[in-house]
Enzyme design. Structure first.
Site, PDB file in Angstrom:
ATOM      1  N   GLU A 122       0.845  -1.197   0.000  1.00 15.55           N
ATOM      2  CA  GLU A 122       0.000   0.000   0.000  1.00 15.55           C
ATOM      3  C   GLU A 122       0.878   1.244   0.000  1.00 15.55           C
ATOM      4  O   GLU A 122       2.019   1.205   0.428  1.00 15.55           O
ATOM      5  CB  GLU A 122      -0.886   0.015   1.237  1.00 15.55           C
ATOM      6  CG  GLU A 122      -1.777  -1.221   1.399  1.00 15.55           C
ATOM      7  CD  GLU A 122      -2.720  -1.405   0.230  1.00 15.55           C
ATOM      8  OE1 GLU A 122      -3.382  -0.433  -0.153  1.00 15.55           O
ATOM      9  OE2 GLU A 122      -2.795  -2.523  -0.291  1.00 15.55           O
ATOM     10  N   TYR A 225      -7.255   3.847 -21.003  1.00 10.42           N
ATOM     11  CA  TYR A 225      -7.722   3.551 -19.661  1.00 10.42           C
ATOM     12  C   TYR A 225      -7.069   4.531 -18.695  1.00 10.42           C
ATOM     13  O   TYR A 225      -5.861   4.777 -18.774  1.00 10.42           O
ATOM     14  CB  TYR A 225      -7.361   2.119 -19.257  1.00 10.42           C
ATOM     15  CG  TYR A 225      -7.841   1.797 -17.862  1.00 10.42           C
ATOM     16  CD1 TYR A 225      -9.176   1.488 -17.626  1.00 10.42           C
ATOM     17  CD2 TYR A 225      -6.971   1.850 -16.780  1.00 10.42           C
ATOM     18  CE1 TYR A 225      -9.637   1.244 -16.350  1.00 10.42           C
ATOM     19  CE2 TYR A 225      -7.433   1.604 -15.487  1.00 10.42           C
ATOM     20  CZ  TYR A 225      -8.763   1.295 -15.283  1.00 10.42           C
ATOM     21  OH  TYR A 225      -9.219   1.070 -14.018  1.00 10.42           O
ATOM     22  N   ASN A 230      -4.520   6.066  -6.571  1.00  7.44           N
ATOM     23  CA  ASN A 230      -5.327   6.730  -5.538  1.00  7.44           C
ATOM     24  C   ASN A 230      -4.521   7.785  -4.789  1.00  7.44           C
ATOM     25  O   ASN A 230      -5.064   8.677  -4.157  1.00  7.44           O
ATOM     26  CB  ASN A 230      -5.957   5.714  -4.575  1.00  7.44           C
ATOM     27  CG  ASN A 230      -4.924   4.898  -3.810  1.00  7.44           C
ATOM     28  OD1 ASN A 230      -3.795   5.340  -3.575  1.00  7.44           O
ATOM     29  ND2 ASN A 230      -5.293   3.703  -3.405  1.00  7.44           N
ATOM     30  N   TYR A 236       5.069   4.298  -6.755  1.00  6.21           N
ATOM     31  CA  TYR A 236       3.772   3.642  -6.529  1.00  6.21           C
ATOM     32  C   TYR A 236       2.995   3.526  -7.840  1.00  6.21           C
ATOM     33  O   TYR A 236       2.245   4.420  -8.243  1.00  6.21           O
ATOM     34  CB  TYR A 236       2.978   4.417  -5.472  1.00  6.21           C
ATOM     35  CG  TYR A 236       1.709   3.721  -5.032  1.00  6.21           C
ATOM     36  CD1 TYR A 236       1.754   2.448  -4.468  1.00  6.21           C
ATOM     37  CD2 TYR A 236       0.469   4.323  -5.184  1.00  6.21           C
ATOM     38  CE1 TYR A 236       0.593   1.803  -4.070  1.00  6.21           C
ATOM     39  CE2 TYR A 236      -0.700   3.690  -4.780  1.00  6.21           C
ATOM     40  CZ  TYR A 236      -0.628   2.432  -4.227  1.00  6.21           C
ATOM     41  OH  TYR A 236      -1.776   1.788  -3.831  1.00  6.21           O
TER      42      TYR A 236
END
Ligand SMILES: *[C@@H]1O[C@H](CO)[C@@H](O)[C@H](O)[C@H]1NC(C)=O
Ligand SMILES: *[C@@H]1O[C@H](CO)[C@@H](O)[C@H](O)[C@H]1NC(C)=O
Length: 342
Positions: A122, A225, A230, A236
């Site tokens: 994450e 796309y 996020n 990341y």
């Protein structure tokens, strides 16, 4: 750069790849010759990796003794049997269950000198409580390239057969978003784009969830796309890029780390980076005005490369064994939070 998954990276191409192949072949032959007169080598002791709590699950998957061998890593055993704490070579702790206190660190039972791994895929925006873990972990497993055990969400590897045909296109741009939060940068960019670009939005956030097997065929029908992460953090780059766009056969329009980071993972002409444009309007004009030959150039890499996803936690954990001989001994992350906040 550390090698994970795809090894010597996509940059090898053409003659370079052939030369590399020839070298591997020669090494393999040497190895065979070496082997022949003396029979098989003495069995190496396996490295035992104890996974303290399986990520995002109360029960671990089956972990037969050849689990890591299936991913090409020999002499490597994964287990979730906590009785092995005293004898395991490495113990791995996945962050989420530590954060929620579903699992606790067995600090009092830690054998002296036993390496502990902090594992998380994450981003820092979704990682809390790291200040509790000062001076505990020796190694980090994450998507960050400077991790001790670097595990990207995906990578490119040489393609051996012919590349599959490009899916037929009927739509311009798609976006799948399950957790829409207005304060996120991706939400702001979407709002700016929407007046200039037709974007079909799928996912829970929009009341149009896609079943697990529907996502790829749905996205495949679109030219582009929106691979919007996020949160924007160093290195990341997630499955939104590798799977949802590249595997599906759509061109990723990326919002994430800077272009240079993406170029460390993929050819520069395999994606559209939002930072290349002065405004959302310019970006929309570029996407809508593109002719077929320009569009096709975004797929040139597919002739020689293909995506390999590293989505399975078993494979991610087995990577520890490949790195094990090279990992620093005696190092401790005194300030894991400071290291990760970037
Ligand atoms: C866990 O490991 C211990 C010690 O090796 C063994 O006695 C026990 O049977 C194992 N438990 C399971 C569920 O495999
Ligand atoms: C397609 O677009 C590219 C880049 O904008 C341009 O250089 C090329 O001439 C165009 N090709 C055709 C056939 O219009």
């Amino acid at each position: 750069m550390n090698n994970a998954g795809c090894g010597p990276t996509w940059r090898l191409q053409g003659w370079g790849a052939l030369a590399w192949g020839a070298l591997l072949m020669a090494l393999w032959l040497l190895w065979l010759l070496e082997l022949a007169p003396r029979g098989p080598p003495a069995p190496q002791p396996a490295i035992t990796i104890l996974i303290w709590h399986w990520p995002f699950a109360d029960r671990s998957p089956e972990l037969p003794s050849d689990t890591c061998a299936r991913y090409g890593m020999a002499h490597c055993r994964l287990s979730t049997n906590r009785s092995l704490l005293a004898s395991a070579d490495v113990v791995v702790f996945h962050h989420r269950e530590l954060e929620t206190q579903q699992s606790l660190l067995p600090l009092a039972q830690r054998p002296p000198g036993q390496p502990w791994v902090w594992a998380s895929m994450e981003s820092p925006s979704h990682t809390h409580g790291l200040s509790h873990f000062r001076g505990i972990f020796n190694w980090v497993l994450s998507y960050r390239r400077d991790s001790d055990i670097f595990v990207p969400y995906g990578c490119l590897e040489p393609r051996l057969g012919p590349s599959p045909a490009l899916p037929a296109k009927s739509g311009l741009a798609a976006w799948v978003v399950s957790n829409f939060q207005a304060r996120q940068r991706r939400a702001g960019l979407y709002r700016q784009l929407a007046p200039h670009l037709r974007v079909d939005v799928f996912g829970r956030a929009n009341g149009r969830p896609l079943c697990a097997d529907c996502l790829l065929p749905t996205v495949a029908r679109y030219r582009f796309y929106l691979s919007f992460e996020n949160s924007q953090h160093r290195d990341y780059i997630t499955e939104k890029f590798w799977r949802n766009a590249l595997v599906a056969g759509a061109v990723p329009v990326v919002l994430g780390p800077p272009r240079a980071t993406y170029e460390a993972f993929a050819p520069p002409d395999a994606f559209v980076h939002v930072d290349d444009f002065g405004s959302a309007r310019e970006l929309a004009a570029f996407l809508t005005g593109m002719n077929e030959s320009r569009y096709r150039r975004f797929f040139a890499w597919r002739d020689r490369l293909r995506v390999r996803l590293l989505a399975d936690w078993r494979e991610r954990f087995c990577t520890i064994c490949a790195r094990y001989p090279h990992l620093p001994r005696g190092h401790v992350y005194e300030d894991l939070e400071g290291w990760f906040q970037d």
